[in-house]
Scaffold this motif. Structure first.
Motif, PDB file in Angstrom:
ATOM      1  N   ILE A 159       0.690  -1.147  -0.028  1.00  0.00           N
ATOM      2  CA  ILE A 159      -0.183  -0.041   0.096  1.00  0.00           C
ATOM      3  C   ILE A 159       0.756   1.061  -0.062  1.00  0.00           C
ATOM      4  CG2 ILE A 159      -1.615   1.260   1.442  1.00  0.00           C
ATOM      5  CD1 ILE A 159      -2.834  -1.447   2.144  1.00  0.00           C
ATOM      6  N   ILE A 160       2.034   1.074   0.797  1.00  0.00           N
ATOM      7  CA  ILE A 160       3.027   2.541   0.966  1.00  0.00           C
ATOM      8  C   ILE A 160       3.427   2.600  -0.377  1.00  0.00           C
ATOM      9  CG2 ILE A 160       5.194   3.192   1.642  1.00  0.00           C
ATOM     10  CD1 ILE A 160       4.149   1.982   4.487  1.00  0.00           C
ATOM     11  N   ASN A 161       3.872   1.366  -1.165  1.00  0.00           N
ATOM     12  CA  ASN A 161       4.478   1.498  -2.506  1.00  0.00           C
ATOM     13  C   ASN A 161       3.617   2.243  -3.592  1.00  0.00           C
ATOM     14  OD1 ASN A 161       6.105   0.997  -4.828  1.00  0.00           O
ATOM     15  ND2 ASN A 161       6.656  -0.993  -4.133  1.00  0.00           N
ATOM     16  N   ALA A 162       2.304   1.595  -3.411  1.00  0.00           N
ATOM     17  CA  ALA A 162       1.429   2.069  -4.511  1.00  0.00           C
ATOM     18  C   ALA A 162       0.998   3.587  -4.290  1.00  0.00           C
ATOM     19  CB  ALA A 162       0.243   1.046  -4.599  1.00  0.00           C
ATOM     20  N   GLY A 163       0.766   3.877  -2.763  1.00  0.00           N
ATOM     21  CA  GLY A 163       0.545   5.286  -2.669  1.00  0.00           C
ATOM     22  C   GLY A 163       1.440   6.246  -3.179  1.00  0.00           C
ATOM     23  N   ILE A 164       2.697   6.115  -2.857  1.00  0.00           N
ATOM     24  CA  ILE A 164       3.771   6.706  -3.217  1.00  0.00           C
ATOM     25  C   ILE A 164       3.837   7.000  -4.919  1.00  0.00           C
ATOM     26  CG2 ILE A 164       6.249   7.242  -3.215  1.00  0.00           C
ATOM     27  CD1 ILE A 164       6.463   5.901  -0.460  1.00  0.00           C
ATOM     28  N   ASN A 180       3.459  11.099 -11.715  1.00  0.00           N
ATOM     29  CA  ASN A 180       3.404  11.940 -12.861  1.00  0.00           C
ATOM     30  C   ASN A 180       4.140  13.186 -12.615  1.00  0.00           C
ATOM     31  OD1 ASN A 180       1.413  10.427 -14.186  1.00  0.00           O
ATOM     32  ND2 ASN A 180      -0.553  11.324 -12.679  1.00  0.00           N
ATOM     33  N   LYS A 181       4.383  13.617 -11.489  1.00  0.00           N
ATOM     34  CA  LYS A 181       5.422  14.773 -11.167  1.00  0.00           C
ATOM     35  C   LYS A 181       6.592  14.598 -11.557  1.00  0.00           C
ATOM     36  CE  LYS A 181       5.927  18.861  -8.158  1.00  0.00           C
ATOM     37  NZ  LYS A 181       5.268  19.410  -7.102  1.00  0.00           N
ATOM     38  N   GLY A 200       8.413  11.396 -12.228  1.00  0.00           N
ATOM     39  CA  GLY A 200       8.835  10.279 -13.344  1.00  0.00           C
ATOM     40  C   GLY A 200       9.179   9.084 -12.684  1.00  0.00           C
ATOM     41  N   ILE A 201       9.795   8.107 -13.431  1.00  0.00           N
ATOM     42  CA  ILE A 201      10.149   6.980 -13.065  1.00  0.00           C
ATOM     43  C   ILE A 201      10.978   6.641 -11.849  1.00  0.00           C
ATOM     44  CG2 ILE A 201      12.265   6.539 -14.519  1.00  0.00           C
ATOM     45  CD1 ILE A 201       9.264   4.256 -14.124  1.00  0.00           C
ATOM     46  N   GLN A 202      11.645   7.663 -11.493  1.00  0.00           N
ATOM     47  CA  GLN A 202      12.540   7.491 -10.430  1.00  0.00           C
ATOM     48  C   GLN A 202      11.874   7.522  -9.001  1.00  0.00           C
ATOM     49  OE1 GLN A 202      12.994   9.975 -12.548  1.00  0.00           O
ATOM     50  NE2 GLN A 202      15.136   9.527 -13.585  1.00  0.00           N
ATOM     51  N   VAL A 203      10.444   7.730  -9.058  1.00  0.00           N
ATOM     52  CA  VAL A 203       9.670   7.659  -7.888  1.00  0.00           C
ATOM     53  C   VAL A 203       9.673   6.071  -7.416  1.00  0.00           C
ATOM     54  CG1 VAL A 203       7.342   8.043  -7.130  1.00  0.00           C
ATOM     55  CG2 VAL A 203       8.417   9.855  -8.003  1.00  0.00           C
ATOM     56  N   ALA A 204       9.441   5.148  -8.623  1.00  0.00           N
ATOM     57  CA  ALA A 204       9.482   3.572  -8.135  1.00  0.00           C
ATOM     58  C   ALA A 204      10.646   3.233  -7.684  1.00  0.00           C
ATOM     59  CB  ALA A 204       9.221   2.985  -9.774  1.00  0.00           C
ATOM     60  N   ALA A 205      11.590   3.650  -7.739  1.00  0.00           N
ATOM     61  CA  ALA A 205      12.784   3.248  -6.995  1.00  0.00           C
ATOM     62  C   ALA A 205      12.752   3.813  -5.532  1.00  0.00           C
ATOM     63  CB  ALA A 205      14.221   3.771  -7.351  1.00  0.00           C
ATOM     64  N   ILE A 206      12.333   4.910  -5.502  1.00  0.00           N
ATOM     65  CA  ILE A 206      12.091   5.673  -4.005  1.00  0.00           C
ATOM     66  C   ILE A 206      10.969   5.041  -3.313  1.00  0.00           C
ATOM     67  CG2 ILE A 206      11.462   7.865  -2.965  1.00  0.00           C
ATOM     68  CD1 ILE A 206      13.104   9.213  -5.108  1.00  0.00           C
ATOM     69  N   SER A 207       9.685   4.855  -3.829  1.00  0.00           N
ATOM     70  CA  SER A 207       8.593   4.054  -3.290  1.00  0.00           C
ATOM     71  C   SER A 207       9.113   2.628  -2.807  1.00  0.00           C
ATOM     72  CB  SER A 207       7.601   4.164  -4.153  1.00  0.00           C
ATOM     73  OG  SER A 207       7.841   3.447  -5.171  1.00  0.00           O
ATOM     74  N   THR A 208       9.838   1.967  -3.759  1.00  0.00           N
ATOM     75  CA  THR A 208       9.961   0.546  -3.325  1.00  0.00           C
ATOM     76  C   THR A 208      11.022   0.598  -2.017  1.00  0.00           C
ATOM     77  OG1 THR A 208       9.861  -0.048  -5.513  1.00  0.00           O
ATOM     78  CG2 THR A 208      11.135  -1.457  -4.191  1.00  0.00           C
ATOM     79  N   PHE A 209      11.931   1.409  -2.231  1.00  0.00           N
ATOM     80  CA  PHE A 209      12.751   1.874  -0.932  1.00  0.00           C
ATOM     81  C   PHE A 209      12.065   1.836   0.250  1.00  0.00           C
ATOM     82  CE2 PHE A 209      15.199   4.192   1.976  1.00  0.00           C
ATOM     83  CZ  PHE A 209      16.347   3.761   2.222  1.00  0.00           C
ATOM     84  N   CYS A 210      11.159   2.832   0.261  1.00  0.00           N
ATOM     85  CA  CYS A 210      10.588   3.124   1.418  1.00  0.00           C
ATOM     86  C   CYS A 210       9.543   2.247   1.607  1.00  0.00           C
ATOM     87  CB  CYS A 210       9.774   4.464   1.152  1.00  0.00           C
ATOM     88  SG  CYS A 210      10.460   5.905   0.601  1.00  0.00           S
ATOM     89  N   SER A 211       8.894   1.279   0.982  1.00  0.00           N
ATOM     90  CA  SER A 211       8.069   0.370   1.293  1.00  0.00           C
ATOM     91  C   SER A 211       8.897  -0.843   2.118  1.00  0.00           C
ATOM     92  CB  SER A 211       7.254  -0.205   0.146  1.00  0.00           C
ATOM     93  OG  SER A 211       8.120  -0.665  -0.829  1.00  0.00           O
ATOM     94  N   PHE A 212       9.931  -1.273   1.476  1.00  0.00           N
ATOM     95  CA  PHE A 212      11.021  -2.075   2.294  1.00  0.00           C
ATOM     96  C   PHE A 212      11.315  -1.788   3.680  1.00  0.00           C
ATOM     97  CE2 PHE A 212      11.086  -4.378  -1.913  1.00  0.00           C
ATOM     98  CZ  PHE A 212      11.032  -5.677  -1.490  1.00  0.00           C
ATOM     99  N   VAL A 213      11.577  -0.704   3.792  1.00  0.00           N
ATOM    100  CA  VAL A 213      11.999   0.259   5.161  1.00  0.00           C
ATOM    101  C   VAL A 213      10.917  -0.142   5.876  1.00  0.00           C
ATOM    102  CG1 VAL A 213      12.711   2.160   6.335  1.00  0.00           C
ATOM    103  CG2 VAL A 213      14.054   1.562   4.346  1.00  0.00           C
TER     104      VAL A 213
END
Length: 135
Positions: free
Chosen positions: A28-33, A39-40, A42-55
Motif C-alpha cells: 500500500i505504501i509503495n502504490a500510494g507513493i 506523474n510529477k 517520473g520513473i525515479q519515484v518507483a525506486a524511492i517508493s520501493t525503498f520506502c516500502s521495504f524500510v
C-alpha cells in the motif's frame, strides 16, 4: 533482504499472518507513493517508493519480532544503515569513479555492521579446519 530475513523468524514461530500484514502495508505504501508522485517526478519515484516500502516492512517486522525474540540492535547499526541509503540510488550517479567510491564505502559499512558475525563465523571455521586436520 533485511525484511525477508526477518520474515524467516515469523515462519519459524508460525506467525505467517504477520508476514502477510507487513507485506500488504508495504504494498500500500509503495502504490500510494507511486500514485501520488509518479506523474510529477517520473520513473525515479518507483525506486524511492520501493525503498520506502521495504524500510516500512522491515520496521514493522522488527517491531513485531521484539515480542518473540531478543534482537540486539546496536546504536551504531541504524546510523550505518542510514549511510547505505545513497547506494540504493547509485544507478543515478554519473561517473565510474564515484560509483567505485560508493561501492567501496558500502563494503566497508557492511563489514563494520557485521563485524561480530564475521568474527564468529571465522572462529567456527578455524575450529572446523583444526578438527578436520586432527582426523
Amino acid at each position: 533482504a533485511m525484511a525477508s530475513s526477518l520474515g524467516a523468524y515469523y515462519g519459524y514461530f508460525k506467525k505467517s499472518a504477520s508476514v502477510g500484514v507487513s507485506t500488504v502495508v508495504a504494498a500500500i505504501i509503495n502504490a500510494g507513493i507511486n500514485v501520488l508522485f509518479m506523474n510529477k517526478y517520473g520513473i525515479q519515484v518507483a525506486a524511492i517508493s520501493t525503498f520506502c516500502s521495504f524500510v516500512a516492512m522491515w520496521l514493522i517486522r522488527l517491531y513485531g519480532l521484539r515480542k518473540l525474540v531478543t534482537i540486539k540492535m546496536y546504536p551504531y547499526t541504524i546510523a550505518l544503515l542510514a549511510l547505505l541509503i545513497p547506494f540504493y540510488f547509485a544507478n543515478y550517479v554519473e561517473g565510474i569513479a564515484l560509483n567505485l567510491v560508493l561501492v567501496a564505502f558500502g563494503c566497508i559499512v557492511a563489514v563494520i555492521i557485521n563485524y561480530k558475525n564475521i568474527c564468529y563465523i571465522t572462529s567456527k571455521g578455524k575450529l572446523m579446519l583444526r578438527s578436520m586436520k586432527l582426523n
